[in-house]
Design a protein around this motif. Sequence first.
Motif, PDB file in Angstrom:
ATOM      1  N   THR A   1      13.280  32.219  65.071  1.00  0.00           N
ATOM      2  CA  THR A   1      12.268  31.255  64.522  1.00  0.00           C
ATOM      3  C   THR A   1      11.119  31.055  65.190  1.00  0.00           C
ATOM      4  O   THR A   1      10.140  30.563  64.892  1.00  0.00           O
TER       5      THR A   1
ATOM      6  N   THR B   1      17.520  33.423  60.629  1.00  0.00           N
ATOM      7  CA  THR B   1      16.913  32.376  61.198  1.00  0.00           C
ATOM      8  C   THR B   1      18.026  31.160  60.948  1.00  0.00           C
ATOM      9  O   THR B   1      18.187  30.249  61.733  1.00  0.00           O
TER      10      THR B   1
ATOM     11  N   GLU C   1      13.738  29.427  55.776  1.00  0.00           N
ATOM     12  CA  GLU C   1      14.384  29.424  56.880  1.00  0.00           C
ATOM     13  C   GLU C   1      15.652  29.423  56.646  1.00  0.00           C
ATOM     14  O   GLU C   1      16.494  30.048  57.358  1.00  0.00           O
TER      15      GLU C   1
END
Length: 384
Positions: free
Chosen positions: A91, A220, A214
């Motif tokens: 991330t 992620t 995400e």
Amino acid sequence: MERRDFIVRSGTMLPAATFLTMFGNSNNLFGADHNSAKRPNPDGFSQPILKAIAIGINAPSPHNTQSWKFKVLDDTAMYRYVNESILLPATDPPVRQIHLDAGCFIETLVIGASSLGFKSRVSYFPDGYESSNDFGIKPVAKIELSTVAGESDSLSGYINARQTNKRGYEGPVISNPEFQTLKEWSGNSQARMVFINENLEPYFNSFNKGFEIESRTFRTNEETRKLFRFSEKQRAEQGDGISIPRMGYHGRMKYFAESSPDNGNPEKWHSDHSINHSLKKVASGIESSKGIVVWITETNTFEEWIKAGRDYVRFSLALTRQKRYAHPYNQAIREYDEMKTVRVELDRLLNIQGNQKIQRIERIGRCSEPYYSYRRPLKTFLMK
């Protein structure tokens, strides 16, 4: 690097034997307060620099990772490093957020040390700092304390109470006069602050898109899963990470939400059912925002990352003084490829030009008191 490994690896950083007797019991930080066992107690240490570090540990960090290493030089000086074994490669590939976190720690320490009667001198990158090869090897800052006469920083009394609040916000939007008061209390910001309290829907759309990307990108979402703590026992033992109560759940909703992921079972965590439920919860928080604050720098250097983190801490403490809260929505500005279209859209909305960079985005508002998060013991951060 496996995310499950970083706690073990970071826990191997033991202090020099000469410091062992200085580690205090963390059960007295807030006297009889119910949160007293969650964080180091500055009064449990004899060296001024350790007292200051114990206060700095109250700083926020992305996913509550606490990517911190400290080398104590003497009673009043230290080096502050990024912990290269506690990063967020999925991330946060450029490690920008981790360096913002470094700024958050530095400013929390500086403000807190003023309440102990110390002025702090901060020198950035005393040994140079050029690339990822320097992460954890070279300090991001040297901090030196000196005794001075004078009053403590007006924000120092709000460090213990400051918390990220991910619950739904209530009441009217934050007014322009309220924001001006927050700016005055925060002091001069090195990054440019932008406040938005009307026509929020385009930003909400970007935040929702960012969170969905995400959540539906396996690597992620998996990074988040490995940082999740699924019970109070886990939170107490690990002293870090994110959790259902930190996500804004409380009461009966907290109980059911903590039970549903089956202690982080990967199949359940990555299922459409779990992701859709999380997206719905997050969207309700986004759409309750009473204002948005953005920090923008003219370029995108290591030093600007740290300074933007320092700016944010001062603002968050001013919010605490005003009995308001903040919640970051930084998914939409993260630098991995899948997020590019959302980043471009936010840049357009905010009229970002040339080398300018959005460093941080927060929603702000009024809310009930949130869950109080843990920190790891101070000794786990010290280098020999």
